[in-house]
Scaffold this active site. Sequence first.
Site, mmCIF file in Angstrom:
data_model
loop_
_atom_site.group_PDB
_atom_site.id
_atom_site.type_symbol
_atom_site.label_atom_id
_atom_site.label_comp_id
_atom_site.label_asym_id
_atom_site.label_seq_id
_atom_site.Cartn_x
_atom_site.Cartn_y
_atom_site.Cartn_z
ATOM 1 C CE1 TYR A 148 -3.272 2.805 0.428
ATOM 2 C CE2 TYR A 148 -3.791 1.959 2.620
ATOM 3 C CZ TYR A 148 -4.040 2.848 1.590
ATOM 4 O OH TYR A 148 -5.050 3.767 1.713
ATOM 5 C CE LYS A 176 -6.391 1.760 -1.488
ATOM 6 N NZ LYS A 176 -7.196 1.851 -0.253
#
Length: 306
Positions: A148, A176
């Site tokens: 992330y 992400k």
Amino acid sequence: MTTTPSPSHPSRPSRPFGRALCAMITPFTTEGALDLDGAQRLAARLVAEGCDGLVLSGTTGESPTTTDEEKSRLVRAVREAVGDGVPIVAGVGTSDTRHTVELALAAEKAGADGLLVVTPYYSRPPQDAVEAHFREIADASGLPLALYDIPGRTGVRIEPDTMLRLAEHPRIVAVKDCSYDFLGAQKVISRTELAYYAGCEEHNLALYAVGGAGYISTVANVVPDRLRAVLDAFEAGDTPVSARLQQRATPLIELMMASGLPGTVTAKALLNELGLPAGPVRSPLRPADRQAIDGLLTAYQELTAD
């Protein structure tokens, strides 16, 4: 968990967690306790309306203010609600490597299919330490990892060259992307097998068009079908339609994600107005005021009018 093989990289699925993922809010009762019944109802609705997978206990899921036990209970409850065929990705990232490993193992035991691991925040580790952090977590668990990258919140990004090295780890399979570095994302997509998921809704179509895997979306809490339709149209070869659908969603995306309020706050405000499970936010977050809620409702109604 179903995946779609990648023509260019047949050895690894290109969409390890599906295409259209919701960064699900964590419903609470009016007293502020974890609302597992509400979480199950919301999860079932999201899947029924087009979400391939669910990301729990991420930024939108208020992970900084939920306990380790609540995180595990949430995974187990949502798994029960959606069954084994829907990928569940558990957010386990913290600023402490040891604690993150503990959460990763707990999520695996609770039934998660994958892990979302944010860059360690506040301490601002250099890139070699960032890389070591992710490798230690990937080595500790048998689950695939999505990195992330959200430097606006963590203060440190995962540099593209670090991504290239981490992509060599067999359990680091996805990203992400909230880096706002579109060139960097394309560089990594073109040189690795990492599945890139847009973490900023305004990039959903653009990243998908250059080889991204899909999105992990906060806005999908309220309009899962509208966001999925953008990718479906592109997948069907109708780029003009997909562009129009993305443009139609832009006013709601802007109000939910760029109005000065966190996406958790705006998503819960809308869900509460729509009579769907959400409840309050936990401090230090505060609920949206009436003016903000009215603006959100207007944008939502305009998007869903047809």
